[in-house]
Design a protein around this motif. Structure first.
Motif, PDB file in Angstrom:
ATOM      1  N   SER A 191       0.799  -1.232   0.000  1.00  0.00           N
ATOM      2  CA  SER A 191       0.000   0.000   0.000  1.00  0.00           C
ATOM      3  C   SER A 191       0.828   1.277   0.000  1.00  0.00           C
ATOM      4  O   SER A 191       0.260   2.356   0.089  1.00  0.00           O
ATOM      5  N   TRP A 192       2.170   1.165  -0.115  1.00  0.00           N
ATOM      6  CA  TRP A 192       2.999   2.369   0.027  1.00  0.00           C
ATOM      7  C   TRP A 192       3.341   3.031  -1.318  1.00  0.00           C
ATOM      8  O   TRP A 192       4.117   3.973  -1.362  1.00  0.00           O
ATOM      9  N   GLY A 193       2.776   2.542  -2.406  1.00  0.00           N
ATOM     10  CA  GLY A 193       3.126   3.074  -3.711  1.00  0.00           C
ATOM     11  C   GLY A 193       2.075   3.976  -4.322  1.00  0.00           C
ATOM     12  O   GLY A 193       1.644   4.950  -3.718  1.00  0.00           O
ATOM     13  N   PHE A 194       1.607   3.633  -5.522  1.00  0.00           N
ATOM     14  CA  PHE A 194       0.781   4.543  -6.315  1.00  0.00           C
ATOM     15  C   PHE A 194      -0.721   4.339  -6.148  1.00  0.00           C
ATOM     16  O   PHE A 194      -1.474   5.305  -6.174  1.00  0.00           O
ATOM     17  N   HIS A 195      -1.175   3.123  -6.021  1.00  0.00           N
ATOM     18  CA  HIS A 195      -2.615   2.885  -5.959  1.00  0.00           C
ATOM     19  C   HIS A 195      -3.092   2.788  -4.514  1.00  0.00           C
ATOM     20  O   HIS A 195      -2.325   2.445  -3.607  1.00  0.00           O
ATOM     21  N   THR A 196      -4.367   3.093  -4.330  1.00  0.00           N
ATOM     22  CA  THR A 196      -4.958   3.010  -3.000  1.00  0.00           C
ATOM     23  C   THR A 196      -5.222   1.549  -2.649  1.00  0.00           C
ATOM     24  O   THR A 196      -5.243   0.656  -3.513  1.00  0.00           O
ATOM     25  N   GLU A 197      -5.458   1.323  -1.361  1.00  0.00           N
ATOM     26  CA  GLU A 197      -5.756  -0.033  -0.920  1.00  0.00           C
ATOM     27  C   GLU A 197      -6.986  -0.584  -1.626  1.00  0.00           C
ATOM     28  O   GLU A 197      -7.015  -1.752  -2.031  1.00  0.00           O
ATOM     29  N   ILE A 208      -3.049  -7.558   1.257  1.00  0.00           N
ATOM     30  CA  ILE A 208      -2.399  -6.254   1.081  1.00  0.00           C
ATOM     31  C   ILE A 208      -1.603  -5.955   2.342  1.00  0.00           C
ATOM     32  O   ILE A 208      -2.101  -6.144   3.462  1.00  0.00           O
ATOM     33  N   HIS A 209      -0.394  -5.422   2.149  1.00  0.00           N
ATOM     34  CA  HIS A 209       0.518  -5.209   3.277  1.00  0.00           C
ATOM     35  C   HIS A 209       0.996  -3.762   3.314  1.00  0.00           C
ATOM     36  O   HIS A 209       1.168  -3.125   2.276  1.00  0.00           O
ATOM     37  N   HIS A 210       1.197  -3.268   4.538  1.00  0.00           N
ATOM     38  CA  HIS A 210       1.448  -1.848   4.736  1.00  0.00           C
ATOM     39  C   HIS A 210       2.883  -1.531   5.135  1.00  0.00           C
ATOM     40  O   HIS A 210       3.240  -0.374   5.291  1.00  0.00           O
ATOM     41  N   ASP A 211       3.697  -2.559   5.306  1.00  0.00           N
ATOM     42  CA  ASP A 211       5.120  -2.366   5.575  1.00  0.00           C
ATOM     43  C   ASP A 211       5.846  -3.654   5.202  1.00  0.00           C
ATOM     44  O   ASP A 211       5.219  -4.686   4.942  1.00  0.00           O
ATOM     45  N   PHE A 212       7.183  -3.587   5.185  1.00  0.00           N
ATOM     46  CA  PHE A 212       7.943  -4.761   4.774  1.00  0.00           C
ATOM     47  C   PHE A 212       7.900  -5.875   5.814  1.00  0.00           C
ATOM     48  O   PHE A 212       8.072  -7.047   5.468  1.00  0.00           O
ATOM     49  N   ASP A 213       7.657  -5.548   7.064  1.00  0.00           N
ATOM     50  CA  ASP A 213       7.502  -6.608   8.066  1.00  0.00           C
ATOM     51  C   ASP A 213       6.310  -7.491   7.716  1.00  0.00           C
ATOM     52  O   ASP A 213       6.396  -8.728   7.747  1.00  0.00           O
ATOM     53  N   GLY A 214       5.188  -6.848   7.413  1.00  0.00           N
ATOM     54  CA  GLY A 214       4.002  -7.609   7.047  1.00  0.00           C
ATOM     55  C   GLY A 214       4.186  -8.371   5.751  1.00  0.00           C
ATOM     56  O   GLY A 214       3.760  -9.532   5.625  1.00  0.00           O
TER      57      GLY A 214
END
Length: 231
Positions: A191-197, A208-214
């Motif tokens: 979710s950290w790039g161009f498109h919305t969740e 869908i993941h919101h950080d590299f840990d996830g």
């Protein structure tokens, strides 16, 4: 018995590389050079990942002459080259990206790329960040149909000898998810790039993941499922 093959296919822009600023600035310069009204980021971000002429066609005004599309695309490419030559230019890796791909490579994963970039642009980015050493298969829009067509993922599977159940596609847009689904592989959205969740979910993301840990946890779970099929 040897370990089963596992292939992680990565998108680049908005997934491994934070190119939001440079893509928007290049598009702004291209539209200005063509004498068109300014382009908003919220429009630019929706086409990232598509083959360039298709992306430009979607962004250009409805009455923009079709014969001028390629010129506008050329302006965009020229603006990108200009930015790369300017002092302070930066297309950084997202925090955690390098550690993740290095870990996967160390653990025996095969690594691939499926990107809307041209091969020349991919080579520049990979050279800057010393990433060629980690990847086994690289596919760009130069080789045939772009996203969401499955061609790049299917070619990556052919090159690496993997089957769909052994492959995961990671990306930040609905086009990445649609490409992965069209190829019959697992699709992980970030979710950290161009498109919305919501847009990523509409593309068919399995999660869908919101950080590299996830994301790392999801990759480990996928890897375990592949290994479990042959245990």
């Amino acid at each position: 018995m040897s370990a089963p093959l596992k292939l992680a296919v990565w998108d680049i822009d908005g997934t491994l590389i934070d190119s939001r600023k440079v893509i928007q600035q290049a598009m702004e310069r291209a539209f200005a050079r063509a004498g068109l009204p300014p382009i908003e980021y919220d429009r630019t971000r929706t086409i990232v990942g598509l083959e360039l002429s298709e992306a430009i066609t979607r962004l250009a005004p409805p009455d923009y002459p079709a014969e001028h599309i390629m010129q506008l695309a050329t302006y965009y490419k020229e603006a990108f080259v200009e930015q790369r030559a300017e002092k302070g230019f930066d297309e950084p890796l997202y925090e955690g990206a390098l550690e993740t791909v290095e870990r996967l490579a160390d653990e025996g994963w095969l690594l691939g790329v499926a990107t809307g970039k041209a091969r020349r642009g991919l080579d520049i980015v990979f050279g800057h960040h010393d990433l060629h050493r980690l990847f086994d298969t690289l596919h760009t829009v130069d080789g045939g149909p772009g996203k969401p067509h499955p061609r790049m993922v299917l070619d990556a599977m052919r090159e690496t000898g993997t089957d769909p159940h052994q492959v995961v596609m990671i990306g930040d847009t609905r086009f990445d998810m649609e490409m992965g689904r069209n190829a019959g592989v697992h699709a992980l959205g970030v979710s950290w790039g161009f498109h919305t969740e919501d847009e990523i979910r509409e593309g068919g993301a399995h999660s869908i993941h919101h950080d590299f840990d996830g994301l790392n946890a999801a990759l480990d779970a996928f890897g375990a499922s592949v290994e479990g099929r042959v245990a």
